[in-house]
Design a protein around this motif. Structure first.
Motif, PDB file in Angstrom:
ATOM      1  N   LEU A 241       0.817  -1.215   0.000  1.00 29.56           N
ATOM      2  CA  LEU A 241       0.000   0.000   0.000  1.00 29.56           C
ATOM      3  C   LEU A 241       0.849   1.263   0.000  1.00 29.56           C
ATOM      4  N   ASN A 242       2.093   1.159   0.452  1.00 24.54           N
ATOM      5  CA  ASN A 242       2.980   2.318   0.458  1.00 24.54           C
ATOM      6  C   ASN A 242       3.304   2.787  -0.963  1.00 24.54           C
ATOM      7  N   LEU A 243       3.073   1.905  -1.954  1.00 24.20           N
ATOM      8  CA  LEU A 243       3.288   2.303  -3.345  1.00 24.20           C
ATOM      9  C   LEU A 243       2.266   3.335  -3.795  1.00 24.20           C
ATOM     10  N   ILE A 244       1.132   3.411  -3.079  1.00 28.29           N
ATOM     11  CA  ILE A 244       0.108   4.403  -3.405  1.00 28.29           C
ATOM     12  C   ILE A 244       0.411   5.676  -2.622  1.00 28.29           C
ATOM     13  N   PRO A 245       0.746   6.761  -3.281  1.00 28.47           N
ATOM     14  CA  PRO A 245       1.118   7.982  -2.540  1.00 28.47           C
ATOM     15  C   PRO A 245      -0.022   8.487  -1.662  1.00 28.47           C
ATOM     16  N   TYR A 246       0.360   9.047  -0.513  1.00 25.88           N
ATOM     17  CA  TYR A 246      -0.543   9.739   0.403  1.00 25.88           C
ATOM     18  C   TYR A 246      -1.512   8.790   1.131  1.00 25.88           C
ATOM     19  N   ILE A 247      -2.431   8.165   0.384  1.00 24.62           N
ATOM     20  CA  ILE A 247      -3.503   7.403   1.032  1.00 24.62           C
ATOM     21  C   ILE A 247      -3.091   5.982   1.377  1.00 24.62           C
ATOM     22  N   GLY A 248      -2.029   5.467   0.770  1.00 25.46           N
ATOM     23  CA  GLY A 248      -1.636   4.082   0.983  1.00 25.46           C
ATOM     24  C   GLY A 248      -1.239   3.788   2.405  1.00 25.46           C
ATOM     25  N   ILE A 249      -0.371   4.619   2.979  1.00 26.82           N
ATOM     26  CA  ILE A 249       0.123   4.371   4.327  1.00 26.82           C
ATOM     27  C   ILE A 249      -0.997   4.565   5.352  1.00 26.82           C
ATOM     28  N   THR A 250      -1.942   5.468   5.084  1.00 30.64           N
ATOM     29  CA  THR A 250      -3.079   5.657   5.991  1.00 30.64           C
ATOM     30  C   THR A 250      -3.958   4.408   6.024  1.00 30.64           C
ATOM     31  N   ALA A 251      -4.247   3.866   4.841  1.00 32.68           N
ATOM     32  CA  ALA A 251      -5.044   2.639   4.777  1.00 32.68           C
ATOM     33  C   ALA A 251      -4.325   1.485   5.464  1.00 32.68           C
ATOM     34  N   ALA A 252      -3.010   1.390   5.279  1.00 31.43           N
ATOM     35  CA  ALA A 252      -2.230   0.327   5.927  1.00 31.43           C
ATOM     36  C   ALA A 252      -2.289   0.460   7.445  1.00 31.43           C
ATOM     37  N   GLY A 253      -2.227   1.704   7.954  1.00 33.39           N
ATOM     38  CA  GLY A 253      -2.305   1.911   9.395  1.00 33.39           C
ATOM     39  C   GLY A 253      -3.645   1.483   9.971  1.00 33.39           C
ATOM     40  N   VAL A 254      -4.734   1.795   9.260  1.00 28.59           N
ATOM     41  CA  VAL A 254      -6.066   1.393   9.724  1.00 28.59           C
ATOM     42  C   VAL A 254      -6.191  -0.126   9.742  1.00 28.59           C
TER      43      VAL A 254
END
Length: 366
Positions: A241-254
Motif C-alpha cells: 500500500l505504500n506504493l500508493i502515494p498519500y492514502i496508501g500508508i493511511t489505509a495500511a495503518g487502519v
C-alpha cells in the motif's frame, strides 16, 4: 533545399501549451482505455530484459518468450495474493476476538471522551447512530458504482497481461514505426530517447520494488517487537500500500490497527502501531525515497507532487502510480529536443553552482 522556419517565442510557447492541454484532455476522456495500456507498457519495459534473454540468448520463439515472461510475472503477483489470502483466512477465524476487543476499545474511548470533554455516553451513541444512518443511505446509493469499480478492476486484470504480451511481441514493430515516423537525421536522437526511457523505467520500477521490500521488512520487524499478531502479513500489506502515494500508508495503518485487535484491545499496543508506522515513514521519506527513488528519476519534488495530484484527479490510484514514470519519459524527451530543453530543465532537480555559491555567501554574511 529545405528551409528551417523560425517561430517567435510566443508562438512556440502557445503550441507547446496547446499540445500539452490536448494530451491531458485525451487522457482524461480516454483514461479507461489508456490507463491499462500505459500500465502494460511499464510492465513490458520491466520484462524486456527477460524477454531478450529468452528470445536472443536462448533462441526461444518470440511468441513463447513473450508468453513465458507474462506467465512469470503473473505467477509472482498470484503468489503474493495467495499468501495474503491464506493469512487473511487465518485472521478471519479470530473475528469474534476482533469484535470483542473492538467493543472494549470503543468503551474505553467513550469513557475518555466523557471524562475529558463532558459528553455523556448516551449523546455519543446518539451522534454515532445519526452518522451511521446517513452512511447507510449514502452507501446504498454507491453500491452500483462499487460494483462497476469491481468489474473495471477485473477487466483490467484480464486485459493488462494481454497488452503486456502484445507489447513484447510487437516491440520491433513499434520501434520501426517510430523510425519511419522520424526523419533520418533524428534517428540517433530517437535511439538515445528509447534507450534512456528503457533504463529510466526499469530503474524506477526496480527501485519501487526494493522500497516496498525494505518498508515491509521494517514494518514487520517493528510490529513483531511490539507483539502484533500476523506481523508478516501486515508488514507486506503496508509495503504494497505504500506504493500508493498519500492514502496508501493511511489505509495500511487502519488495517494494522484493526488486525491488532486479534490479540488485545490495549491502547498502548495501538499507540505502538502508530509509532512504528511513523518511524517507518520517516525512514522511507527521508532515506529510502531520496537514495532509491530520486536517484533514479531526476525530477524535482514540486513537479512530482503536482504530477501525482493531477494523475490522481484524472485516473485515481492508477493515475497516481503512472504519474512519476510518465513525467520521467517526458523529461527524457524534452532534454533531447532543443526547443523543449528548457521544459526538461524545469522538471529536473538541478541547481546552478553559481546560485548555490551565492546562497552560501549570503548565509555567511548574515
Amino acid at each position: 533545399m529545405t528551409q528551417t522556419v523560425k517561430w517567435p517565442f510566443y508562438a512556440k510557447l502557445s503550441l507547446i501549451l496547446v499540445s500539452l492541454i490536448c494530451f491531458a484532455f485525451i487522457f482524461c476522456i480516454g483514461k479507461d482505455i489508456l490507463t491499462p495500456v500505459l500500465m502494460a507498457f511499464l510492465f513490458a519495459v520491466l520484462l524486456l530484459p527477460v524477454f531478450t534473454l529468452l528470445n536472443s540468448k536462448l533462441k526461444i520463439p518470440r511468441h513463447f518468450a513473450a508468453l513465458l515472461c507474462v506467465l512469470l510475472f503473473a505467477s509472482c503477483i498470484v503468489g503474493i495474493l495467495v499468501f495474503i489470502s491464506y493469512q487473511v483466512t487465518d485472521m478471519a477465524n479470530d473475528f469474534e476476538t476482533i469484535k470483542k476487543n473492538a467493543n472494549s476499545f470503543l468503551i474505553d474511548i467513550h469513557k475518555y471522551i466523557k471524562e475529558n470533554f463532558n459528553v455523556s455516553i448516551g449523546e455519543q451513541k446518539k451522534y454515532i447512530d445519526n452518522v451511521t444512518r446517513d452512511s447507510v443511505k449514502n452507501g446504498q446509493a454507491t453500491i452500483g458504482s462499487f460494483i462497476i469499480s469491481i468489474s473495471d478492476l477485473l477487466l483490467d486484470c484480464t486485459i493488462i497481461p494481454i497488452y503486456t504480451f502484445l507489447f513484447l511481441l510487437y516491440k520491433d514493430h513499434f520501434i520501426l514505426f517510430l523510425v519511419k515516423l522520424i526523419s533520418k537525421e533524428n534517428h540517433s536522437a530517437l535511439k538515445d530517447i528509447l534507450s534512456q526511457i528503457k533504463v529510466s523505467i526499469n530503474n524506477y520500477i526496480v527501485s519501487l520494488i526494493l522500497e516496498m521490500m525494505v518498508v515491509s521488512i521494517l514494518t514487520s520487524l517493528g510490529l513483531w517487537i511490539i507483539g502484533v499478531k500476523y506481523f508478516i502479513l501486515l508488514g507486506l500489506i503496508t509495503g504494497i500500500l505504500n506504493l500508493i502515494p498519500y492514502i496508501g500508508i493511511t489505509a495500511a495503518g487502519v488495517i494494522t490497527i484493526l488486525a491488532s485487535l486479534t490479540g488485545s484491545a490495549e491502547t498502548s499496543l495501538i499507540i505502538g502501531i502508530l509509532i512504528v508506522n511513523l518511524i517507518v515513514q520517516l525512514i522511507d521519506n527521508n532515506l529510502l525515497v531520496p537514495l532509491i527513488i530520486n536517484s533514479k528519476v531526476e525530477i524535482n519534488a514540486f513537479v512530482s507532487i503536482m504530477g501525482i495530484i493531477i494523475g490522481g484527479s484524472a485516473a485515481g490510484i492508477a493515475g497516481m502510480f503512472l504519474a512519476i514514470p510518465l513525467l520521467a519519459i517526458l523529461k527524457i524527451i524534452f532534454d533531447r529536443i532543443e526547443s523543449l530543453e528548457p521544459w526538461g530543465y524545469l522538471m529536473g532537480n538541478h541547481m546552478p553552482k553559481r546560485f548555490i555559491w551565492r546562497i552560501r555567501k549570503a548565509k555567511i554574511e548574515s
